[in-house]
Write an enzyme that holds these catalytic residues in place. Structure first.
Site, short mmCIF file in Angstrom:
data_model
loop_
_atom_site.label_atom_id
_atom_site.label_comp_id
_atom_site.label_asym_id
_atom_site.label_seq_id
_atom_site.Cartn_x
_atom_site.Cartn_y
_atom_site.Cartn_z
N LYS A 82 0.85 -1.20 0.00
CA LYS A 82 0.00 0.00 0.00
C LYS A 82 0.88 1.24 0.00
O LYS A 82 1.53 1.55 0.99
CB LYS A 82 -0.93 0.05 1.21
CG LYS A 82 -2.02 1.12 1.04
CD LYS A 82 -2.67 1.52 2.32
CE LYS A 82 -2.04 2.73 2.95
NZ LYS A 82 -2.17 3.98 2.14
N GLY B 145 6.31 5.23 9.07
CA GLY B 145 5.38 6.34 9.21
C GLY B 145 5.39 6.88 10.62
O GLY B 145 6.40 6.82 11.33
N SER B 146 4.25 7.37 11.06
CA SER B 146 4.17 8.06 12.35
C SER B 146 4.16 7.09 13.52
O SER B 146 3.75 5.93 13.40
CB SER B 146 2.90 8.92 12.41
OG SER B 146 1.75 8.12 12.56
N GLY C 287 2.12 3.54 14.15
CA GLY C 287 2.92 2.37 14.50
C GLY C 287 2.40 1.67 15.74
O GLY C 287 2.33 0.43 15.80
N GLU D 33 9.37 1.59 11.41
CA GLU D 33 10.29 2.72 11.47
C GLU D 33 9.42 3.95 11.68
O GLU D 33 8.64 4.33 10.81
CB GLU D 33 11.12 2.82 10.19
CG GLU D 33 12.32 3.73 10.33
CD GLU D 33 11.98 5.17 9.99
OE1 GLU D 33 11.69 5.94 10.94
OE2 GLU D 33 12.01 5.52 8.81
N CYS E 221 12.44 11.45 8.47
CA CYS E 221 12.43 10.91 9.82
C CYS E 221 13.78 11.05 10.52
O CYS E 221 13.83 11.24 11.73
CB CYS E 221 12.01 9.45 9.79
SG CYS E 221 12.99 8.44 8.64
N GLU F 229 8.36 15.48 17.28
CA GLU F 229 8.73 15.46 15.86
C GLU F 229 7.81 16.40 15.09
O GLU F 229 6.60 16.15 14.98
CB GLU F 229 8.63 14.05 15.30
CG GLU F 229 9.13 13.96 13.87
CD GLU F 229 9.12 12.54 13.32
OE1 GLU F 229 10.04 12.21 12.56
OE2 GLU F 229 8.20 11.78 13.64
#
Length: 503
Positions: A193, A246-247, A251, A268, A304, A403
C-alpha cells in the site's frame, strides 16, 4: 507568475492509477477514487482507485495463493537473484521518468532526487542488488549433537509468508526498495500500500517489477488512504508480517492490531535526531550547513532521520547559528522541475497547519532567529514554510522533544561532553544522530554512548548494506543489510536421528 506543474504532467504521461491483484490491473470494486493535488500548486494531478475491504481481501488471497503455490517462495536462489538484478537495471534505465513522477507526487525537486544518494533511484537499485547477494546465503546451521548419539541437529530459514508493506510518501524509491527487495529475496509474497500522497511513482515502480518477470500474485497493490485501506490490510487474518514506515501513533496502532494473530512487525517511526557539534568540529560552518540542510533542503524537514535538534558547544554557538542562518537564506522554492529549486512544500494542508502550530509554540519557548512564516507571493497556493531556526531552546521544550516534520531547527547549547550526551539521549526517540568533532576518540566514545540506531561522524549517510532503524520509540527491527532479509524469514530447527536406536 502563478506557479503550475501541469505542463510537466503532460510530458511525463501520468496514467490513472489502478489496483494490481493477481497480476491484473483494474479499478476498485467500489468505484471510489482519490484525486491527488500537487502540494506546491494545489492543482489536480490525477486520480487513482481507492480499494475497498473486499479488494484488500482479494489482494491478500492472491498473495496467499501465490505463496502456497511455491512459484516464488520455493523458487531456486538463482531465479530470485537474476530477477532482483534485472529489476535493479530497469530502475536505473527509468530513473529520469521515476524522478519526474515523484516531482508530480510529492514535489521533491529533481535537483535533490538526482544528487542526494539516499533519495535517489540509484540507491533503490543498489538495495535490490545488495539483497540479491543474500538470496543464496540465507542458510542455517548444522550443529553437533548435544546429548550424544548419532543424529543431526539443523536449522533452516524459510520465508515468513504474506507481507503487508505500507509506505510513506516522502522517500518512495528507497523505502519501496527497503521493504520489497528483502521480502522478495527471502521468498515472500507481498501486498503493498503506497501513501495516497505518493502513489503514481510507486505504481510505475511496480509496473517495472512485473516487466522484470515477477510471477502474478507475488506482488499485489492496493491504493487509497489509511482508513479504510491500510486498516483492512493490517487487521487481515492472512497477513503474516507487517512492514510499516510512518508516524509513531500509527505504528502503535499497528502493534495493537497485530496482537490478535501475533503478526510479525517491523516499524520505522520517526525521530528527533540530534546533531552534536563540539568546539573542535573540523569546520563549524560545514556542520551548520549540513544540519540545517537536512532540515530544509529537498524534503523541507519531512524526513524521519533529519537532525532537527542541534546541540552546540557554547564556544562555537554564535558561529554555528550565523552559518545556519546563511544556509537557510539560500534555500529556494518553486517548480520542482526547475534545477534551481532546492526544496519542496509540506505535503498537505493538514501538515502545514501542524507545522505552523509548532512554530507558534516555539515563539513562546525560544528565540526565533529566522523564518517562522508561510511563504506567499507566487508560492501562496502551495504549502510552503520558510526555513525556521530557533535558538536558546531548552531541551525539554515542545519544539525540542516532538517530531515536527517540517523545516524547523531547534538549537540547544551545551557546556561539556557529558551534558551533550545527556541532552542527546533525553528524548523518546532514537533513530539517528550526528557527531561533529576532530577528535576521533571523542567521536567514537560519544557514538557508543548515544541511544540511536545510526550515527554519522562529521557527516551522515544511509547505505544499502548497513542496518537502519531506531532505538526506543523510533521503531522495531531494521531495514538494510543481512538483518533486514532475515526479518522476512522464520527460523526452523530440524532433529534427525541417523540410526534406529532409541535416543
Amino acid at each position: 507568475m502563478t506557479l503550475t506543474v501541469q505542463p510537466h504532467r503532460e510530458s511525463v504521461g501520468l496514467k490513472t492509477g489502478q489496483l494490481l491483484v493477481d497480476g491484473q490491473w483494474g479499478p476498485g470494486s467500489g468505484g471510489g477514487t482519490w484525486t491527488h493535488r500537487h502540494p506546491a500548486t494545489g492543482e489536480e494531478i490525477g486520480e487513482f482507485a481507492v480499494a475497498t475491504a473486499a479488494d484488500v481481501d482479494a489482494a491478500v488471497e492472491s498473495a496467499r495463493r501465490a505463496f502456497d503455490s511455491g512459484a516464488w517462495s520455493n523458487s531456486r536462489a538463482g531465479v530470485r537473484i537474476k530477477l532482483l538484478h534485472r529489476y535493479a537495471d530497469l530502475l536505473r534505465e527509468h530513473a529520469e521518468e521515476l524522478r519526474s513522477l515523484q516531482a508530480l507526487d510529492n514535489s521533491v525537486p529533481l535537483s535533490f532526487s538526482g544528487n542526494i544518494y539516499a533519495t535517489s533511484v540509484e540507491a533503490a537499485a543498489d538495495v535490490f542488488d545488495h539483497h540479491a547477494g543474500w538470496v543464496d546465503k540465507l542458510g542455517g546451521q548444522t550443529l553437533p549433537p548435544y546429548q550424544g548419539g548419532d543424529h543431526l541437529a539443523m536449522t533452516f530459514r524459510e520465508p515468513i509468508g504474506v507481507v503487508a508493506a505500507i509506505l510513506p510518501w516522502n522517500a518512495p524509491f528507497l523505502l519501496f526498495a527497503q521493504k520489497v527487495a528483502p521480502a522478495l529475496g527471502a521468498g515472500c509474497t507481498i501486498v503493498l500500500k503506497p501513501s495516497e500522497y505518493c502513489t503514481f511513482t510507486v505504481l510505475r515502480m511496480v509496473e517495472l517489477l512485473t516487466e522484470a518477470g515477477l510471477p502474478p500474485g507475488t506482488l499485489n497493490v492496493v491504493t487509497g488512504p489509511g482508513d479504510p485501506v491500510g486498516e483492512a490490510l493490517i487487521t487481515h487474518r492472512d497477513v503474516d508480517k507487517i512492514s510499516f514506515t510512518g508516524s509513531r501513533g500509527v505504528g502503535k496502532h499497528i502493534v495493537e492490531a497485530s496482537a490478535g494473530t501475533l503478526k510479525r512487525v517491523s516499524l520505522e517511526l520517526g525521530g528527533k535526531s540530534p546533531a552534536l557539534v563540539f568546539a573542535d568540529a573540523p569546520n563549524v560552518g560545514l556542520a551548520a550547513a549540513t544540519t540545517i540542510g537536512a532540515v530544509t533542503m529537498g524534503l523541507s524537514g519531512q524526513a524521519c532521520v533529519a537532525n532537527t535538534r542541534a546541540l552546540v558547544h557554547r564556544e562555537v554557538y554564535d558561529e554555528f547559528i550565523a552559518a545556519a542562518q546563511g544556509m537557510a537564506a539560500a534555500i529556494t522554492y518553486g517548480d520542482p522541475f526547475d534545477p534551481g529549486v532546492l526544496s519542496c512544500p509540506l505535503i498537505n494542508e493538514r501538515q502545514l497547519d501542524r507545522v505552523l502550530g509548532y512554530i507558534e509554540q516555539g515563539k513562546r519557548e525560544a528565540r526565533l532567529v529566522t523564518g517562522g512564516e508561510r511563504l506567499g507571493g507566487d508560492l501562496a497556493a502551495g504549502n510552503f514554510v520558510a526555513p525556521t531556526i530557533f535558538a536558546d531552546v531548552a531541551n525539554d521544550a515542545t519544539i525540542a522533544q516532538e517530531e515536527i516534520f517540517g523545516p524547523v531547527l531547534a538549537v540547544v547549547p551545551f557546556s561539556d561532553e557529558d551534558e551533550a550526551v545527556r541532552l542527546a539521549n533525553d528524548t523518546e526517540y532514537g533513530l539517528g544522530a550526528s557527531v561533529f568533532s576532530a577528535d576521533a576518540q571523542r567521536a567514537f566514545r560519544v557514538s557508543r554512548k548515544l541511544k540511536a540506531g545510526t550515527i554519522g561522524v562529521n557527516g551522515f549517510q544511509i547505505e544499502p548494506h548497513l542496518p537502519f532503524g531506531g532505538f526506543k520509540q523510533s521503531g522495531l527491527g531494521r531495514e538494510g543489510g543481512l538483518s533486514a532479509i532475515e526479518a522476512y524469514t522464520e527460523l526452523k530447527s530440524v532433529f534427525m536421528p541417523l540410526t534406529d536406536e532409541l535416543m
